[in-house]
Design a protein around this motif. Structure first.
Motif, mmCIF file in Angstrom:
data_model
loop_
_atom_site.group_PDB
_atom_site.id
_atom_site.type_symbol
_atom_site.label_atom_id
_atom_site.label_comp_id
_atom_site.label_asym_id
_atom_site.label_seq_id
_atom_site.Cartn_x
_atom_site.Cartn_y
_atom_site.Cartn_z
ATOM 1 N N ARG A 1 52.228 46.433 27.440
ATOM 2 C CA ARG A 1 50.758 46.410 27.460
ATOM 3 C C ARG A 1 50.258 45.491 28.575
ATOM 4 N N ALA A 2 50.871 44.318 28.685
ATOM 5 C CA ALA A 2 50.451 43.362 29.714
ATOM 6 C C ALA A 2 50.679 43.925 31.110
ATOM 7 N N THR A 3 51.748 44.692 31.291
ATOM 8 C CA THR A 3 52.045 45.261 32.613
ATOM 9 C C THR A 3 51.000 46.288 33.021
ATOM 10 N N THR A 4 50.677 47.213 32.126
ATOM 11 C CA THR A 4 49.675 48.231 32.481
ATOM 12 C C THR A 4 48.298 47.603 32.636
ATOM 13 N N GLU A 5 48.006 46.565 31.841
ATOM 14 C CA GLU A 5 46.721 45.881 31.969
ATOM 15 C C GLU A 5 46.608 45.209 33.334
ATOM 16 N N ALA A 6 47.670 44.522 33.748
ATOM 17 C CA ALA A 6 47.650 43.858 35.056
ATOM 18 C C ALA A 6 47.523 44.880 36.180
ATOM 19 N N MET A 7 48.206 46.003 36.051
ATOM 20 C CA MET A 7 48.118 47.051 37.070
ATOM 21 C C MET A 7 46.688 47.563 37.217
ATOM 22 N N SER A 8 46.037 47.849 36.100
ATOM 23 C CA SER A 8 44.674 48.394 36.176
ATOM 24 C C SER A 8 43.709 47.375 36.764
ATOM 25 N N ALA A 9 43.903 46.100 36.441
ATOM 26 C CA ALA A 9 43.021 45.063 36.991
ATOM 27 C C ALA A 9 43.188 44.941 38.496
ATOM 28 N N LEU A 10 44.430 44.948 38.951
ATOM 29 C CA LEU A 10 44.685 44.811 40.382
ATOM 30 C C LEU A 10 44.155 46.011 41.160
ATOM 31 N N LEU A 11 44.304 47.201 40.602
ATOM 32 C CA LEU A 11 43.741 48.385 41.258
ATOM 33 C C LEU A 11 42.216 48.385 41.184
ATOM 34 N N GLY A 12 41.663 47.628 40.242
ATOM 35 C CA GLY A 12 40.209 47.513 40.125
ATOM 36 C C GLY A 12 39.616 46.437 41.008
ATOM 37 N N ASN A 13 40.456 45.814 41.857
ATOM 38 C CA ASN A 13 39.997 44.865 42.878
ATOM 39 C C ASN A 13 39.674 43.474 42.349
ATOM 40 N N VAL A 14 40.492 42.955 41.447
ATOM 41 C CA VAL A 14 40.321 41.559 41.029
ATOM 42 C C VAL A 14 41.046 40.652 42.016
ATOM 43 N N ASP A 15 40.705 39.384 41.971
ATOM 44 C CA ASP A 15 41.330 38.409 42.876
ATOM 45 C C ASP A 15 42.515 37.694 42.241
ATOM 46 N N ALA A 16 42.553 37.696 40.902
ATOM 47 C CA ALA A 16 43.613 36.951 40.213
ATOM 48 C C ALA A 16 43.822 37.534 38.828
ATOM 49 N N VAL A 17 45.014 37.291 38.283
ATOM 50 C CA VAL A 17 45.308 37.738 36.929
ATOM 51 C C VAL A 17 45.894 36.583 36.118
ATOM 52 N N VAL A 18 45.572 36.583 34.825
ATOM 53 C CA VAL A 18 46.185 35.666 33.866
ATOM 54 C C VAL A 18 46.890 36.539 32.844
ATOM 55 N N ILE A 19 48.215 36.461 32.795
ATOM 56 C CA ILE A 19 49.000 37.285 31.882
ATOM 57 C C ILE A 19 49.571 36.396 30.790
ATOM 58 N N ASP A 20 49.118 36.614 29.565
ATOM 59 C CA ASP A 20 49.594 35.799 28.449
ATOM 60 C C ASP A 20 51.033 36.168 28.087
ATOM 61 N N GLU B 1 24.417 38.343 51.085
ATOM 62 C CA GLU B 1 25.705 37.834 51.558
ATOM 63 C C GLU B 1 26.177 36.723 50.628
ATOM 64 N N TYR B 2 27.254 36.963 49.939
ATOM 65 C CA TYR B 2 27.829 35.957 49.042
ATOM 66 C C TYR B 2 29.292 36.307 48.823
ATOM 67 N N LYS B 3 30.038 35.380 48.259
ATOM 68 C CA LYS B 3 31.461 35.615 48.016
ATOM 69 C C LYS B 3 31.829 35.030 46.657
ATOM 70 N N HIS B 4 32.033 35.909 45.698
ATOM 71 C CA HIS B 4 32.429 35.477 44.357
ATOM 72 C C HIS B 4 33.927 35.706 44.172
ATOM 73 N N SER B 5 34.470 35.244 43.072
ATOM 74 C CA SER B 5 35.862 35.554 42.729
ATOM 75 C C SER B 5 35.896 36.136 41.319
ATOM 76 N N LEU B 6 36.884 36.989 41.081
ATOM 77 C CA LEU B 6 36.986 37.705 39.813
ATOM 78 C C LEU B 6 38.422 37.615 39.305
ATOM 79 N N THR B 7 38.577 37.040 38.119
ATOM 80 C CA THR B 7 39.885 36.906 37.482
ATOM 81 C C THR B 7 39.934 37.813 36.262
ATOM 82 N N ALA B 8 41.073 38.454 36.056
ATOM 83 C CA ALA B 8 41.262 39.312 34.890
ATOM 84 C C ALA B 8 42.318 38.702 33.980
ATOM 85 N N LYS B 9 42.062 38.719 32.684
ATOM 86 C CA LYS B 9 43.002 38.148 31.717
ATOM 87 C C LYS B 9 43.411 39.210 30.704
ATOM 88 N N THR B 10 44.716 39.301 30.453
ATOM 89 C CA THR B 10 45.175 40.254 29.442
ATOM 90 C C THR B 10 44.520 39.927 28.109
#
Length: 602
Positions: free
Chosen positions: A300-319, A275-284
């Protein structure tokens, strides 16, 4: 409800996979099924072109859940607390829900966070010196400005792993301070103080399997160091934050994040933590961006953000799209922030629970990445773990091999990047000083970089030639004969040579090879490309070259195609080279530039 057609499907027998494959093989007309339709990507996994209920697909557990309200981060460098606070408030007004402050100098927490509601805005920090003093002040400030401790969200990142793999420096003082940092944040259950970033792996050219495996190896190394300093195991896992990069392979990236979550749960279980709770951020990623035709970076940034969100990340950083070649503007920052706002508000990302779960294709991608990553993770552990494997250059060598394969595919244009090696924008003007001079890579360290740097160097050479000669080289497409083939080869040549930054004229069609040769030999162009069919080459190519060279000895003469039986005779008559689908764009254009430089020098 209309029930008239309810029995429609019962009139048709189910189609088996064998029947599908039988039909596919008929349509292939003898071509090899595996070579034509089975995708082998750079993770060395194979993905079939179709799935049916007959396929046994492994569905991994613990792949994560879609964030109901994912965080949209903006990165702010803190040179002055007051200035950074102004930028932060502007970002919040533009819809940004998370802030990452890069603190490299002494800053006042009170001034930095003035008027920022910590109950609704995620606040994170990348810290360098005096980290514990700053962290202590931050948590004290947060304690006085929260409705409830669980409202505080974000993370603190000491850049431990990134700094180590890119500079070779791994400060023992930071490692020693990790447990203290975790203890400081323990009163805030949704705030993470043990951060590990794997972005340097992907941005240095790794594949997804390597990024997942090496990040998890780094996790084990950090956890073991914390345990040596009497850290609490469950507390450590509950304070974990990860940041991974996002490449342009849409479905593979979805699978990567899901596989990472699953493997993290497996590693936690080996430590006895369930039992634990981590967080996962994805960056372009930096790797996938370009300086040429830079607005393509938005796509490129749009499709990257889409794939990360569908992959169950908690946050995104879009440059911002222009980050790679200039100081980012208010406009580019705003547009980058709008990407996730549109995905959340108009595309309903985060509002549908785990939409990709159960997709045979994505489940298959996820399980295969997890299988490969676990094997690589174990291999690194048998070599002494993350630190020993990096010190022995094993990790660097593994990434270097994949990086070189990627660069070769780019140079051969088998891996397409719009605006770079495919569909170049011939209308844009680019100063030579913002283009790369190429790339040198240390075998001992990782260097985050753009994949396009070697191709950018071609463009830089052209721009420097223009600055020297005050004239942009001109390419002329001289065509005759079969209409379909000459049009096709002219279009190919336009695209292929456009990568160089030369001025490429629209195709000129002639009634005969003789007429084409005479006209192009005496025009103002610097490079001429013969465009026609193989059959026309057999009858007329040699006459074209001979006529052309009788009138012009200096121009560079190319032929679009690969008439193997004629090559020697054509080159003896004066043809410089052929360009075709197997040509290497870097080698070919470099050769042309060398000849043009020679002509300018004389």
């Amino acid at each position: 409800m209309n029930t008239q057609n309810n029995t429609l499907f019962s009139n048709f027998a189910p189609i088996t996979k064998e029947q599908w494959l039988e039909k596919v093989n008929i349509d292939l007309k003898g071509a090899d099924f595996d070579k034509r339709l089975v995708w082998r990507n750079l993770n060395d996994i194979t993905l079939p072109p179709l799935y049916t209920p007959e396929d046994a697909i492994t569905q991994l557990s613990n792949t994560g859940e879609n964030a109901a309200a994912f965080v949209n981060y903006r990165h702010i460098k803190v040179n002055s607390a007051t200035e950074a606070n102004t930028q932060a408030l502007k970002a919040i007004a533009e819809g940004i829900t998370g802030l990452i402050f890069e603190v490299t100098t002494e800053a006042s927490v009170v001034q930095l966070l003035k008027d920022i509601d910590l109950n609704t805005i995620s606040v994170s920090f990348q810290l360098e010196d005096e980290l514990l003093e700053f962290a202590t002040n931050f948590f004290a400030y947060a304690n006085n400005h929260l409705i409830a401790p669980e409202n505080l969200k974000g993370f603190i990142d000491l850049n431990l792993i990134t700094e180590y793999v890119t500079t070779g420096n791994l400060p023992q003082s930071k490692l020693n301070d990790l447990n203290r940092l975790v203890e400081l944040g323990s009163a805030f259950p949704n705030y993470k103080t043990l951060s590990i970033s794997g972005t340097a792996f992907l941005d240095s050219g790794s594949n997804q399997v390597q990024e997942v495996a090496f990040t998890l190896n780094a996790l084990v190394y950090v956890i073991e160091n914390c345990l040596k300093n009497e850290g609490n195991l469950e507390t450590l896992f509950n304070n974990l934050h990860f940041q991974l990069g996002i490449s342009s392979e849409y479905f593979v990236e979805i699978g990567k994040f899901r596989a990472f979550n699953s493997l993290l749960a497996a590693i936690a279980k080996t430590y006895g933590v369930t039992e634990y709770k981590h967080s996962l951020t994805a960056k372009t990623s930096v790797w996938s961006k370009s300086v040429t035709d830079p607005h393509t970076n938005l796509l490129r940034a749009t499709t990257e953000a889409m794939s990360a969100l569908l992959g169950n990340v908690d946050a995104v950083v879009i440059d911002p799209f222009d980050k790679e070649f200039k100081e980012t503007s208010a406009f580019s920052n705003r547009i980058a922030g709008n990407i996730s706002t549109i995905l959340r508000e108009e595309s309903y990302f985060g509002k549908v629970a785990n939409p990709v779960d159960g997709s045979y294709y994505i489940e298959d991608v996820t399980s295969k990445i997890a299988e490969k990553a676990l094997a690589l993770f174990k291999e690194v552990e048998t070599r002494g773990g993350f630190y020993d494997a990096f010190e022995s250059d094993y990790i660097q060598q593994q990434i270097a091999e994949i990086r070189q394969r990627k660069l070769t595919l780019l140079s051969q244009r088998r891996l397409a990047m719009v605006g770079v090696n495919k569909y170049p924008n011939l209308m844009e003007s680019i100063p030579s000083n913002i283009l790369s001079e190429g790339s040198s890579q240390s075998s001992k360290l990782l260097t985050p970089r753009r994949a396009t740097q070697e191709i950018e160097a071609l463009r830089r050479t052209t721009e420097e030639l223009v600055e020297t000669s005050k004239k942009r080289p001109i390419v002329e497409l001289s065509s005759f004969g079969n209409l379909t083939m000459r049009k096709a080869r002219a279009a190919f040549s336009y695209d292929f040579l456009g990568v160089s930054g030369f001025e490429v004229w629209q195709e000129k069609s002639y009634n005969s090879a003789q007429e084409a040769a005479e006209s192009s030999a005496t025009s103002n162009s610097d490079v001429v490309v013969i465009c026609s069919s193989d059959q026309d080459y057999e009858t007329d190519a040699l006459d074209f070259v001979s006529t052309f060279r009788a009138l012009n000895k200096d121009k560079i003469l190319l032929l679009a195609g690969n008439p193997v039986a004629l090559i020697d005779a054509l080159k003896e008559a004066g043809l410089d080279d052929c360009i075709h689908i197997k040509s290497d764009v870097i080698q070919t254009i470099s050769g042309i530039q060398q000849k043009l430089n020679g002509l300018v020098a004389h």
